[in-house]
Design an enzyme around this catalytic site. Structure first.
Site, PDB file in Angstrom:
ATOM      1  N   SER A   6       0.827  -1.202   0.000  1.00  0.00           N
ATOM      2  CA  SER A   6       0.000   0.000   0.000  1.00  0.00           C
ATOM      3  C   SER A   6       0.861   1.251   0.000  1.00  0.00           C
ATOM      4  O   SER A   6       1.960   1.272   0.561  1.00  0.00           O
ATOM      5  CB  SER A   6      -0.883  -0.003   1.259  1.00  0.00           C
TER       6      SER A   6
ATOM      7  N   TYR B  85      -2.063  -0.521  10.566  1.00  0.00           N
ATOM      8  CA  TYR B  85      -2.274  -1.120   9.226  1.00  0.00           C
ATOM      9  C   TYR B  85      -1.074  -0.821   8.334  1.00  0.00           C
ATOM     10  O   TYR B  85      -0.468  -1.732   7.761  1.00  0.00           O
ATOM     11  CB  TYR B  85      -3.555  -0.578   8.582  1.00  0.00           C
TER      12      TYR B  85
ATOM     13  N   LYS C  73       2.044  -3.380   6.591  1.00  0.00           N
ATOM     14  CA  LYS C  73       2.439  -3.445   5.173  1.00  0.00           C
ATOM     15  C   LYS C  73       3.932  -3.142   5.036  1.00  0.00           C
ATOM     16  O   LYS C  73       4.657  -3.820   4.312  1.00  0.00           O
ATOM     17  CB  LYS C  73       1.608  -2.458   4.345  1.00  0.00           C
TER      18      LYS C  73
HETATM   19  C1  WQD Z   1      -9.342   9.736   0.917  1.00  0.00           C
HETATM   20  C2  WQD Z   1      -9.543  11.228   1.131  1.00  0.00           C
HETATM   21  C3  WQD Z   1      -9.828  11.846   3.426  1.00  0.00           C
HETATM   22  C4  WQD Z   1     -13.669   9.755   3.922  1.00  0.00           C
HETATM   23  C5  WQD Z   1      -6.747   4.731   2.829  1.00  0.00           C
HETATM   24  C6  WQD Z   1      -5.629   3.887   3.346  1.00  0.00           C
HETATM   25  C7  WQD Z   1      -4.837   3.333   2.190  1.00  0.00           C
HETATM   26  C8  WQD Z   1      -5.755   2.629   1.252  1.00  0.00           C
HETATM   27  C9  WQD Z   1      -6.845   3.565   0.773  1.00  0.00           C
HETATM   28  C10 WQD Z   1      -5.679   0.311   1.874  1.00  0.00           C
HETATM   29  C11 WQD Z   1      -8.785  11.774   2.317  1.00  0.00           C
HETATM   30  C12 WQD Z   1     -11.096  12.127   2.627  1.00  0.00           C
HETATM   31  C13 WQD Z   1     -12.484  10.255   3.401  1.00  0.00           C
HETATM   32  C14 WQD Z   1     -14.689  10.648   4.301  1.00  0.00           C
HETATM   33  C15 WQD Z   1     -13.328  12.492   3.602  1.00  0.00           C
HETATM   34  N1  WQD Z   1      -6.317   1.489   1.870  1.00  0.00           N
HETATM   35  N2  WQD Z   1     -12.330  11.604   3.234  1.00  0.00           N
HETATM   36  N3  WQD Z   1     -14.491  12.000   4.119  1.00  0.00           N
HETATM   37  O1  WQD Z   1      -6.996   7.653   3.731  1.00  0.00           O
HETATM   38  O2  WQD Z   1      -6.229   8.141   1.332  1.00  0.00           O
HETATM   39  O3  WQD Z   1      -6.189   5.818   2.171  1.00  0.00           O
HETATM   40  O4  WQD Z   1      -7.537   4.009   1.933  1.00  0.00           O
HETATM   41  O5  WQD Z   1      -4.674   0.016   1.317  1.00  0.00           O
HETATM   42  O6  WQD Z   1      -3.873   2.459   2.739  1.00  0.00           O
HETATM   43  O7  WQD Z   1      -4.764   4.713   4.100  1.00  0.00           O
HETATM   44  O8  WQD Z   1      -8.366   6.902   1.721  1.00  0.00           O
HETATM   45  O9  WQD Z   1     -10.714   7.065   1.118  1.00  0.00           O
HETATM   46  O10 WQD Z   1     -10.111   7.081   3.577  1.00  0.00           O
HETATM   47  O11 WQD Z   1      -9.590   9.075   2.155  1.00  0.00           O
HETATM   48  O12 WQD Z   1     -13.163  13.737   3.461  1.00  0.00           O
HETATM   49  O13 WQD Z   1     -15.803  10.248   4.794  1.00  0.00           O
HETATM   50  O14 WQD Z   1     -10.925  11.468   1.388  1.00  0.00           O
HETATM   51  O15 WQD Z   1      -9.565  12.889   4.355  1.00  0.00           O
HETATM   52  O16 WQD Z   1      -8.340  13.096   2.009  1.00  0.00           O
HETATM   53  P1  WQD Z   1      -6.909   7.242   2.295  1.00  0.00           P
HETATM   54  P2  WQD Z   1      -9.775   7.474   2.181  1.00  0.00           P
END
Ligand code: WQD
Length: 349
Positions: free
Chosen positions: A130, A156, A160
């Site tokens: 990841s 998590y 990885k």
């Molecule tokens: C994306 C953006 C949030 C939800 C994670 C893991 C990564 C991978 C993908 C496994 C950010 C914003 C999110 C919400 C929001 N998973 N957001 N409101 O954190 O980039 O990555 O998922 O491998 O390892 O770390 O993904 O989709 O949670 O967030 O504003 O309800 O959307 O702040 O900027 P992230 P995400």
């Protein structure tokens, strides 16, 4: 080549099984249903649909990679030439609450698996890693030479990162002749264009796009945007969102590289598009794809979040002859079709 796919019933696993079958590979699929749905016959609902889409039978066995006995039964009875290892817990926030569960499921299970590969002379191993291993990105866009392991804010991501180090050491042991490819996913989104398989998070989604999709269809009332004062184009978080079908095809290309090159040692590749989109841009794109208004409000930044993450995907193009081909419109179009056609995910309507 016959490929053992762990976590095969999950979001990325099921899409990869479909692409493996389309590319002519044989598979043997295992899953413990910790994050996927079984039907009354104990078959994986997502893989039954993949079988319908491809017209091919999919050998499947329920198996927990943490259980060495169950796992060895698979290696004893099945012909295996390569392994693609997806099985893991992957919710960042949950990992902070349940670190032991994450270290057991993501480290112990992977150690069981690689030890079994060694015992049964299976030398081709593709690992689902990841972008989280980059922690606080050293620079943008992130390339594979960037620092890893610094500023990882959750168990998590640590699992990885640790597994990458473990696999590198195992792969480097003299006279072992391993072929290992570590694939660092950025933000997988979307669904197969058929609308028959897609992301089916249990409970309220942690990740942005499943949440946005459920607001669009009315399952959730409003999206909370985690901060709009980030140092980005519009103040909201920027991520490298990649269509899950492109991601799945990246695994086929990795396997083909092992097939063609024979001995490659250990290699690492980013699987992303190289383009960063902001949360606001994703919401707008989803409103366009769905024709629905997506109500949102701004909340405080989420603990552990960073402003921008997106990759330089050129090494995968050079060595895997792979690059993402689907854009934002297809990601949202396919996500919306999955959402509309499956309001309860894989659960019966
Ligand atoms: C994306 C953006 C949030 C939800 C994670 C893991 C990564 C991978 C993908 C496994 C950010 C914003 C999110 C919400 C929001 N998973 N957001 N409101 O954190 O980039 O990555 O998922 O491998 O390892 O770390 O993904 O989709 O949670 O967030 O504003 O309800 O959307 O702040 O900027 P992230 P995400």
């Amino acid at each position: 080549m016959r490929v053992l796919v762990t976590g095969a019933a999950g979001f990325i696993g099921s899409h990869t099984v479909l692409e493996l079958l389309n590319a002519g590979y044989d598979v043997i699929c295992i899953d413990n249903f910790s994050n996927s749905i079984a039907d009354e016959k104990g078959e994986a609902v997502s893989l039954t649909r993949v079988s319908q889409l491809t017209g091919k039978q999919i050998p499947f066995k329920k198996c927990d990679v943490c259980d060495e006995k169950e796992l060895e039964e698979i290696f004893k009875t099945e012909k295996i030439d390569a392994v693609i290892h997806f099985a893991a817990l992957k919710a960042v926030g949950e990992s902070v609450q349940l670190p032991l569960a994450y270290y057991r499921n993501n480290i112990v299970a992977s150690l069981n698996l690689i030890a079994m590969c060694k015992k049964y002379e299976v030398r081709n191993f593709i690992f689902s890693s990841s972008a989280t291993v980059y922690g606080t990105p050293e620079k943008l866009p992130i390339d594979e030479s960037c620092r890893v392991g610094v500023g990882i804010t959750n168990p998590y991501g640590q699992t990885k990162y640790m597994m990458e180090q473990i696999l590198r050491d195992v792969g480097a042991a003299p006279g072992e002749n391993w072929n290992m490819i570590l694939l660092r996913y950025f933000n997988p989104v979307g669904a197969h264009p058929s609308g028959r398989i897609g992301e089916d998070p249990k409970g309220v989604p942690n990740n942005l796009m499943p949440y946005v999709s459920q607001v669009a269809i009315g399952k959730l009332p409003v999206l909370t945007i985690y901060g709009d004062q980030w140092e980005t184009k519009d103040g909201t978080g920027v991520r490298d969102f990649i269509h899950v079908v492109d991601l799945a095809k990246g695994h086929v290309k990795a396997l083909e590289r092992m097939d063609k090159k024979g001995s490659i040692g250990t290699e690492v590749f980013n699987l992303g598009t190289g383009t960063g989109y902001s949360v606001k841009e994703m919401v707008t794109a989803m409103e366009k794809a769905s024709g629905r208004t997506i109500p949102s409000k701004v909340g405080p930044p989420r603990v552990g979040d960073i402003a921008s993450v997106y990759c330089d995907p050129s090494l995968a193009l050079e060595k895997l002859e792979w690059k993402a081909e689907l854009g934002l419109e297809e990601m949202c179009r396919d996500l919306w079709k999955w959402q509309i056609d499956n309001p309860n995910g894989f659960l019966a309507a």
